[in-house]
Design a protein around this motif. Structure first.
Motif, PDB file in Angstrom:
ATOM      1  N   SER A  85       0.833  -1.201   0.000  1.00  0.00           N
ATOM      2  CA  SER A  85       0.000   0.000   0.000  1.00  0.00           C
ATOM      3  C   SER A  85       0.867   1.250   0.000  1.00  0.00           C
ATOM      4  O   SER A  85       2.042   1.205   0.388  1.00  0.00           O
ATOM      5  N   LEU A  86       0.278   2.360  -0.429  1.00  0.00           N
ATOM      6  CA  LEU A  86       0.928   3.657  -0.283  1.00  0.00           C
ATOM      7  C   LEU A  86       0.630   4.173   1.119  1.00  0.00           C
ATOM      8  O   LEU A  86      -0.530   4.273   1.519  1.00  0.00           O
ATOM      9  N   THR A  87       1.681   4.479   1.875  1.00  0.00           N
ATOM     10  CA  THR A  87       1.542   4.972   3.245  1.00  0.00           C
ATOM     11  C   THR A  87       2.224   6.326   3.338  1.00  0.00           C
ATOM     12  O   THR A  87       2.747   6.849   2.357  1.00  0.00           O
ATOM     13  N   ILE A  88       2.233   6.877   4.531  1.00  0.00           N
ATOM     14  CA  ILE A  88       2.933   8.138   4.749  1.00  0.00           C
ATOM     15  C   ILE A  88       4.424   8.004   4.440  1.00  0.00           C
ATOM     16  O   ILE A  88       5.113   8.970   4.147  1.00  0.00           O
ATOM     17  N   VAL A  89       4.935   6.767   4.486  1.00  0.00           N
ATOM     18  CA  VAL A  89       6.340   6.509   4.145  1.00  0.00           C
ATOM     19  C   VAL A  89       6.507   6.347   2.641  1.00  0.00           C
ATOM     20  O   VAL A  89       7.352   6.998   2.020  1.00  0.00           O
ATOM     21  N   SER A  90       5.709   5.500   2.013  1.00  0.00           N
ATOM     22  CA  SER A  90       5.922   5.157   0.601  1.00  0.00           C
ATOM     23  C   SER A  90       5.238   6.107  -0.369  1.00  0.00           C
ATOM     24  O   SER A  90       5.361   5.928  -1.581  1.00  0.00           O
ATOM     25  N   ILE A  91       4.546   7.143   0.126  1.00  0.00           N
ATOM     26  CA  ILE A  91       3.922   8.117  -0.781  1.00  0.00           C
ATOM     27  C   ILE A  91       4.984   8.839  -1.600  1.00  0.00           C
ATOM     28  O   ILE A  91       4.710   9.366  -2.682  1.00  0.00           O
ATOM     29  N   ILE A  92       6.235   8.841  -1.116  1.00  0.00           N
ATOM     30  CA  ILE A  92       7.312   9.512  -1.851  1.00  0.00           C
ATOM     31  C   ILE A  92       7.945   8.608  -2.904  1.00  0.00           C
ATOM     32  O   ILE A  92       8.805   9.053  -3.653  1.00  0.00           O
ATOM     33  N   THR A  93       7.519   7.338  -2.977  1.00  0.00           N
ATOM     34  CA  THR A  93       8.102   6.417  -3.957  1.00  0.00           C
ATOM     35  C   THR A  93       7.929   6.896  -5.397  1.00  0.00           C
ATOM     36  O   THR A  93       8.917   6.964  -6.145  1.00  0.00           O
ATOM     37  N   PRO A  94       6.699   7.233  -5.866  1.00  0.00           N
ATOM     38  CA  PRO A  94       6.560   7.672  -7.258  1.00  0.00           C
ATOM     39  C   PRO A  94       7.409   8.893  -7.620  1.00  0.00           C
ATOM     40  O   PRO A  94       8.111   8.868  -8.639  1.00  0.00           O
ATOM     41  N   PRO A  95       7.405   9.998  -6.808  1.00  0.00           N
ATOM     42  CA  PRO A  95       8.275  11.118  -7.150  1.00  0.00           C
ATOM     43  C   PRO A  95       9.760  10.751  -7.139  1.00  0.00           C
ATOM     44  O   PRO A  95      10.539  11.271  -7.941  1.00  0.00           O
ATOM     45  N   LEU A  96      10.147   9.839  -6.233  1.00  0.00           N
ATOM     46  CA  LEU A  96      11.553   9.402  -6.202  1.00  0.00           C
ATOM     47  C   LEU A  96      11.923   8.676  -7.487  1.00  0.00           C
ATOM     48  O   LEU A  96      12.990   8.927  -8.066  1.00  0.00           O
ATOM     49  N   VAL A  97      11.087   7.758  -7.940  1.00  0.00           N
ATOM     50  CA  VAL A  97      11.370   7.011  -9.170  1.00  0.00           C
ATOM     51  C   VAL A  97      11.398   7.959 -10.362  1.00  0.00           C
ATOM     52  O   VAL A  97      12.286   7.876 -11.223  1.00  0.00           O
TER      53      VAL A  97
END
Length: 784
Positions: free
Chosen positions: A265-277
């Motif tokens: 799931s997208l969480t407060i931690v992994s919400i930055i994954t798409p902009p990082l990629v």
């Protein structure tokens, strides 16, 4: 000569460009389907690590391993006791209780209390017939019972009587949005009579989901716009804008599709994954474009030249992506599941962007005309290239001064590393102007916190009826009073409290009954209260059936700063309870301290442990990769210089600006190491090539290395930094801090690569040459 496997794959991709393009598009469609399966998890409490010891204590003493979410609705007025206002309030409560997943709650109308009937005690609701008063007489009865009740005071009514509070347990749901929409709609009419406040974990989870959804859209859009702008400014070519953006978008789709397949799931931690990629993946296209523009002929479609150019830069791309992936994967060793999922997902996204850059990108470029002469000149003789030439002169003439500045950084790092602060207060993540925070702060000020910490006492050898002994009860009551001296305790509930209240109602004595028969009588009333549907949830954990174990339950908060507990304050309260209990505990009695809040203590320890573990793993792994790749221990150490500078500068910045370590910012260092070393690898590969061409002229080696690699290094860093700047527009403070720190870390590693690393290399190889010619001064003696 045997051809390198990657070169062979590149040639295959060029010969079968159409096949590569079609396969890439089909894979993108495949992952796009699973991307739709990705959900958002907005419950911040789920970020707290599961602690087996605390779970067992909660199950043993509280009857459950975890708490439901809860909803709080409070109303206030100078005089909240009017017939019309209370009628509307009661009807609103009744409708709320019919909503899906809302459990039986506690409210001022239905809370049970005790009343002296002249000859006996009666268990009665505060409001006649558990409904809103219909007459002035019923209104006065309700008000008298409510304000007199020690049970309700500061739980369902404020001490001054001006705030009425209702609390409901709510079952865990995937999306609280529709429920909260219904709640807010129901509460709107109450504003005619009261000031209305909403708090509890449910609205906070719902608001988190709102911010996550909003941030996902905003951050993705801004990152994409910035990448488009950076490519346009760097190359002024349509293909140099459209194709790289297409690649990072495809890489992001592959990443999100992988998350959907794995159930992440997208969480407060992994919400930055798409902009990082999106941002990090763009750097590989910049390197490839820069190399192709240098090597291909003007306006010619030459697939072999494209393959050769990509072949010359492929080692940089492979090593850069590998070290970035290793930096992320070092987070797998951390304790939090959400952080591990973030590490795996982002690594897949980076790998996808690198593969697409190496094979899909050249396959498309090979079918297009080559760059124009003007576009090539911008790469080879532009402002950035001239800047790098001037920088090389500065570095070779001021190397000792640069090394001295690095030594000052080391001193600053040593000072700052012990001054970092921790933050585990999840409420502080929200924007300061959020209405929920304002409501929570009002309630904290007037009635205290809603976090519970419990102290369970067990009789020696499990003796039945032990806690019905008057002397033992007085010792327990004394213990409770000592604990309540702490201003952070806003409410307490215990068997002695109920027995005292019963004694006050029946005999007018505000103390523990002096004789055991009366205590036994009161204990039967207490058991009757437990069996009552409206009161049982409140008192059932306070004593077991045979009274061989009792629990003192406290509601706590940070009274100094008027906010909910964070890790440090939770630790203080836990230590206070432990110290006071050991000093005042009845002889032979054992105790246990438990509650969901204590998970924050585990979280704090895990943050510290995870920081140094992931930092050590990423540094070790990057050193091994660079050492093996360069086949040189010496160059492995050289590659570490910029990232060590970046890490040290970040520690200094965090200590100086009081940016806390939390569950998001601890990820920064491993990411900065994995990404920051990319520039060093690119520079060192070119440095070795130039050193073979100019073995005796270190200044020429530095000059040529900076001239060729400086532009793509600077451009990729500016591109990544600009892309990461979108995180400043996030709603949650940890993500904003993460953006600021990533920008600073990557800027520091870039400066370390372009300034400090060439200075160290120049100093080292000049010393090496002098040593061969008979000079014995070491680099350190030169500095001193």
């Amino acid at each position: 000569m045997r051809r390198h496997p990657i070169i062979g794959l590149l040639h295959f991709a060029q010969r079968h460009a159409r096949f590569v393009i079609i396969v890439s598009i089909l894979l993108t469609l495949f992952f796009a389907f699973f991307m739709t399966k990705v959900t958002m998890t907005s419950d911040i409490k789920k970020l707290l690590p599961e602690d087996e010891e605390i779970n067992l204590l909660m199950k043993e003493y509280g009857g459950t391993e975890s708490d439901d979410e809860f909803l709080i609705v409070a109303v206030s007025d100078e005089n909240p006791y009017t017939l019309d206002g209370l009628a509307l309030l009661h009807s609103t409560y009744k409708i709320i209780e019919t909503l899906p997943n809302i459990g039986n709650g506690l409210n001022p109308f239905t809370i049970m209390t005790f009343e002296n009937d002249g000859s006996r005690l009666r268990i009665v609701p505060t409001a006649p017939n558990s409904r809103a008063p219909l007459t002035i007489e019923e209104l006065e009865t309700f008000k008298e019972r409510l304000l007199y009740s020690d049970i309700a005071r500061n739980l369902l009514v404020s001490r001054d009587g001006r705030i009425l509070i209702a609390v409901w347990p709510v079952k865990v749901m995937h999306d609280y949005g529709p429920l909260m929409d219904d709640i807010y709609e129901l509460l709107e009419p109450l504003e005619e009579y009261f000031n209305v406040y909403v708090s509890g974990s449910v609205p906070f989870v719902e608001r988190t989901g709102h911010y996550l959804s909003r941030d996902f859209t905003i951050l993705m859009s801004l990152a994409l716009l910035i990448i488009l702008l950076m490519y346009f400014l760097g190359f002024r070519s349509k293909r140099a804008v459209i194709l790289p953006v297409m690649i990072v978008l495809m890489g992001t789709i592959w990443c999100l599709g992988f998350m959907g397949i794995m159930g992440f799931s997208l969480t407060i931690v992994s919400i930055i994954t798409p902009p990082l990629v999106l941002t990090l993946g763009s750097s590989y296209s910049i390197h490839i474009l820069n190399q192709i523009y240098r090597e291909t002929e003007n306006d010619k479609n030459d697939s072999e030249k494209v393959t050769e150019a990509v072949g010359h830069i492929n080692k940089t791309i492979v090593l850069a992506s590998l070290t970035t992936i290793v930096g992320f994967l070092s987070l797998i060793a951390t304790s939090m599941q959400q952080t591990r999922e973030f590490a795996i997902s982002t690594s897949v996204g980076i790998a996808s962007a690198a593969l697409l850059s190496l094979f899909f990108f050249p396959a498309v470029l090979s079918r297009l005309p080559g760059p124009t002469a003007k576009q090539k000149r911008r790469v080879t003789h532009g402002i950035t290239s001239n800047l790098m030439k001037n920088l090389s002169v500065f570095v070779t003439h001021h190397q000792l001064k640069i090394i001295f500045v690095v030594l000052l950084m080391i001193i600053g790092f040593i000072i700052s590393v012990n001054n970092l602060i921790l933050n585990t207060d999840t409420m502080s993540y929200f924007p300061a102007k959020d209405s929920l925070l304002k409501d929570m702060n009002f309630l904290l000020t007037r009635v205290g916190g809603f976090n519970e910490i419990n102290l369970s006492l067990t009789a020696p050898e499990g003796e039945k009826g032990y806690f019905l002994n008057p002397s033992v009860l007085n010792e327990v009551y004394h213990l409770e009073e000592e604990l309540k001296r702490n201003k952070d305790f806003s409410y307490s509930s215990s068997l002695p409290d109920y027995l005292i209240f019963l004694n006050k109602v029946m005999n007018g004595n505000d103390s523990i009954p002096e004789n055991r028969p009366l205590i036994l009588l009161f204990s039967r009333y207490f058991k009757a209260l437990i069996s009552n549907a409206d009161a049982g949830s409140l008192v059932s954990k306070l004593a077991n059936d045979d009274f061989s174990r009792i629990t003192l339950s406290f509601r706590v908060y940070n009274s100094e700063e008027n906010r909910e507990l964070d890790e440090s304050h939770t630790r203080k309260i836990r230590n206070w309870i432990q110290a006071v209990t050991e000093e005042n505990l009845p002889e032979g009695t054992s105790y246990a301290i438990w509650g969901t809040s204590l998970r924050y203590l585990v979280l704090s320890d895990m943050i510290r442990q995870d920081l140094w573990l992931s930092l050590g793993l990423s540094l070790t792994a990057i050193f091994l990769i660079t050492t093996i790749s360069f086949r040189s221990l010496k160059f492995g150490f050289f590659a570490m210089i910029p990232i060590i500078i970046g890490v040290m500068m970040n520690f200094i910045l965090m200590a100086a600006l009081r940016i806390p370590l939390d569950m998001t910012t601890i990820m920064l260092f491993s990411i900065a190491i994995g990404v920051g070393v990319d520039d060093a690898i690119h520079f060192l590969l070119q440095f070795r090539k130039q050193k073979e061409l100019h073995p005796r002229n270190i200044k020429m080696v530095i000059f040529q290395s900076l001239r060729i690699t400086g532009r793509p290094i600077l451009l990729t860093t500016v591109s990544i930094v600009a892309g990461m700047s979108v995180l400043i527009f996030a709603s949650f403070k940890p993500i904003i801090y993460f953006g600021v720190l990533v920008i600073f870390a990557l800027s520091s590693t870039c400066i370390g690569t372009l300034v400090a690393l060439p200075a160290v290399l120049a100093l080292f190889f000049q010393w090496q040459q002098k040593k061969k010619s008979g000079t014995i001064l070491s680099p350190w003696k030169q500095i001193l």
